[in-house]
Design an enzyme around this catalytic site. Structure first.
Site, PDB file in Angstrom:
ATOM      1  N   ARG A 113       0.841  -1.203   0.000  1.00 36.56           N
ATOM      2  CA  ARG A 113       0.000   0.000   0.000  1.00 36.56           C
ATOM      3  C   ARG A 113       0.877   1.255   0.000  1.00 36.56           C
ATOM      4  NH1 ARG A 113      -0.676   4.834   2.349  1.00 36.56           N
ATOM      5  NH2 ARG A 113      -0.221   3.924   4.381  1.00 36.56           N
ATOM      6  N   ASP A 114       1.547   1.490   1.110  1.00 29.24           N
ATOM      7  CA  ASP A 114       2.315   2.712   1.282  1.00 29.24           C
ATOM      8  C   ASP A 114       3.443   2.797   0.260  1.00 29.24           C
ATOM      9  OD1 ASP A 114       3.467   4.979   2.357  1.00 29.24           O
ATOM     10  OD2 ASP A 114       3.553   4.220   4.399  1.00 29.24           O
TER      11      ASP A 114
ATOM     12  N   HIS B 235       4.443   3.705  13.273  1.00 28.23           N
ATOM     13  CA  HIS B 235       4.701   3.801  11.830  1.00 28.23           C
ATOM     14  C   HIS B 235       5.772   4.876  11.663  1.00 28.23           C
ATOM     15  CE1 HIS B 235       3.352   3.776   7.494  1.00 28.23           C
ATOM     16  NE2 HIS B 235       4.007   4.920   7.550  1.00 28.23           N
TER      17      HIS B 235
ATOM     18  N   HIS C  88       9.429   6.554   9.932  1.00 28.74           N
ATOM     19  CA  HIS C  88      10.156   6.736   8.674  1.00 28.74           C
ATOM     20  C   HIS C  88      11.642   6.936   8.945  1.00 28.74           C
ATOM     21  CE1 HIS C  88       6.738   7.758   5.648  1.00 28.74           C
ATOM     22  NE2 HIS C  88       6.335   6.866   6.524  1.00 28.74           N
TER      23      HIS C  88
ATOM     24  N   CYS D 261      11.700   7.360  -1.432  1.00 28.19           N
ATOM     25  CA  CYS D 261      13.089   6.882  -1.437  1.00 28.19           C
ATOM     26  C   CYS D 261      13.784   7.367  -0.181  1.00 28.19           C
ATOM     27  CB  CYS D 261      13.810   7.423  -2.657  1.00 28.19           C
ATOM     28  SG  CYS D 261      15.575   7.382  -2.476  1.00 28.19           S
TER      29      CYS D 261
ATOM     30  N   ASN E  91       9.802   4.787   4.337  1.00 35.01           N
ATOM     31  CA  ASN E  91       9.471   3.945   5.468  1.00 35.01           C
ATOM     32  C   ASN E  91      10.701   3.232   6.001  1.00 35.01           C
ATOM     33  OD1 ASN E  91       6.441   3.866   5.704  1.00 35.01           O
ATOM     34  ND2 ASN E  91       6.664   3.458   3.519  1.00 35.01           N
TER      35      ASN E  91
END
Lengths: 324, 324
Positions: free
Chosen positions: B16-17, B210, B212, B243, B252
């Site tokens: 998804r992400d 979640h 990054h 990226c 991520n």
């Protein structure tokens, strides 16, 4: 800068660990320009070079000149790596502030790296301490226990052996014993456990965390070391010293990213991030074509960033690659 | 797999992400092959796609087919992102196990991202909960509070506002509320503080981290979240989804590196790293030319690596890029 709960010392190892790992030889004048910029960024300890035969490491042939240049800059500790007594003699002749000696925690690595057993290295260390005591008692000596978290030749290194070596080095009279993840095999639970034991065993003589980012865990390991009470961290501008993203490489933690993490957490480093990013320009000029790494230099400071001491950046949010 | 002190759940968000952030559209068959490989690697939760209009996100046009494919694989939770009631209706029609809805912690981000105020998003959330209660009471609903650690539009986001929103979402009847570092601005002290508050306020409804890797702090932030009691972590294979090393990007956390960190620490993920590395091959095949990231895939497993449950890798040390 007193080292309190909310202060750490960043020990920049790029001019030694970094430059001796790249293929090109950085000209002396370029090294000095880069070192000036690192000093201007507020770094207060620097590992400036290795006293090794120039035929073995041509990158370090000018180490005595570079040390003298760095010693002319005020308010920082200039450190040199010495692999043996001969190197220590040459280093002390320059008036360097601090010596660092690598001692392998893994016997296999010791034999492969310096062709000496660990016991022989400890004996050499005692000779270096005696030399220092006789000739330059103000000079500090640090031992970095390499492969303390694992060895590419033998795999895991027993923690008891690491502790025994650390205690032997302290008993030999060195001022600081740090632990190095030479091979990028450390993980945070191990880092916390081993530094906790080191500090329990050595007290004030427990030294720096020298951690690599080989498997992406560099900053997580630094965080774990900080939580275990470590307050001195080795790192390298632009991750110089083994390409951190290249196959099999064992790059140092990137100084820019490490300083950002601590400052963002409210832990003062004394380093100005904007000036540190600006120091990439002379590094790039002196090593054309060499890849420079770091995530913060790509992303820039986040909007609303504040230094640990409450200062604001001179620009509210540094555009990416602003400096270099 | 019960989530104990030494167990975490890795929630793979790449399909998804990741896929909605890359320019190319991955063909459905390639998506399914990749998802099969992720399932075979032992992942037990997957965010499979977004139920959004195909004209807005052509990468997600086949989401219903991909959900149905994933639902045929046993023993994992298949989750879909829904931005609104219409998306939730379409998602529930497929029989998906879990819905996730992004709610911006920053009002500026909410207006820019979904053209709704936060209050409007909470109202939409209540409608989605009512729909779920009426039509599919077994389906779980998660809210991810995006920009919870900072916003590129407004800068810092007050922690009290994040907590207030989390409590409002829980009061609306969702099962889990997680916190997302959408903009890569989080730092470990903040992560620990905010998740500690979230868990104190929401108890069992406190959800996933979640995080990054925009500024290199991804794994350090995951470590801090783990220490604050978080046991579910979102990540993306190969860092897909922005990226991580590109200017301004907000990639991520890389699943391979995250799983490696936890397993090396003795915290079981249930994921087989060798099979996970092998899953890069169908990803690469389905997205030719797209860069894949990750440090572990470059460096390989270290010699002597042992999984948290005591298993040894099938090869004593995985050569770099063995799998892809």
């Amino acid at each position: 800068m007193p080292l309190s709960e909310s202060t750490v010392l960043i020990s920049e190892v790029g001019p030694r660990d970094g430059l001796q790992s790249v293929k090109s030889v950085m000209p002396t004048a370029a090294k000095c320009a880069w070192i000036d910029a690192l000093h201007a960024a507020g770094l207060r300890e620097i590992e400036i070079g290795s006293f090794v035969p120039a035929r073995r490491l041509p990158q370090m042939a000018d180490v005595a000149d570079v040390v003298r240049h760095a010693l002319a800059l005020p308010g920082w500790t200039v450190m040199a790596l010495v692999p043996n007594l001969q190197g220590a003699e040459a280093a002390l002749a320059t008036g360097v502030h601090k010596l660092t000696l690598p001692v392998s925690a893994s016997e296999a690595h010791s034999l492969a790296n310096v062709r000496k057993t660990r016991a022989d290295m400890l004996a050499e260390l005692r000779r270096i301490v005696a030399l220092r005591d006789a000739q330059a008692p103000a000079v500090r000596i640090e031992v970095g226990l390499s492969t303390a978290f694992g060895c590419t030749l033998q795999g895991p290194v027993p923690e008891d052996e690491v502790l025994r070596l650390a205690e032997a080095a302290a008993a030999a009279g060195v001022d600081e014993v740090g632990l190095s993840d030479t091979t990028g095999m450390a993980q945070p639970a191990q880092v916390r456990r081993l530094f906790t034991r080191l500090r329990a065993a050595l007290g004030e003589r427990a030294g720096a965390a020298h951690l690599h980012n080989t498997r992406g865990l560099g900053l997580a390991n630094c965080l774990a070391a900080y939580e275990a009470g470590v307050r001195t961290f080795d790192s390298s501008q632009a991750g110089l010293g083994g390409c951190p993203y290249a196959p099999g490489a064992s790059g140092n933690v990137v100084t820019e990213d490490l300083v950002f993490m601590f400052e963002a957490m409210g832990i003062a480093t004394g380093v100005d991030l904007e000036a540190l990013l600006a120091a990439r320009a002379p590094l790039r000029a002196g090593l054309p074509g060499e890849p420079l790494y770091g995530m913060l230099p790509e992303a820039g400071l986040p909007l609303g960033f504040t230094y640990a001491d409450g200062r604001l950046p001179r620009t509210p949010s540094i555009p990416r690659q602003a400096a270099a």
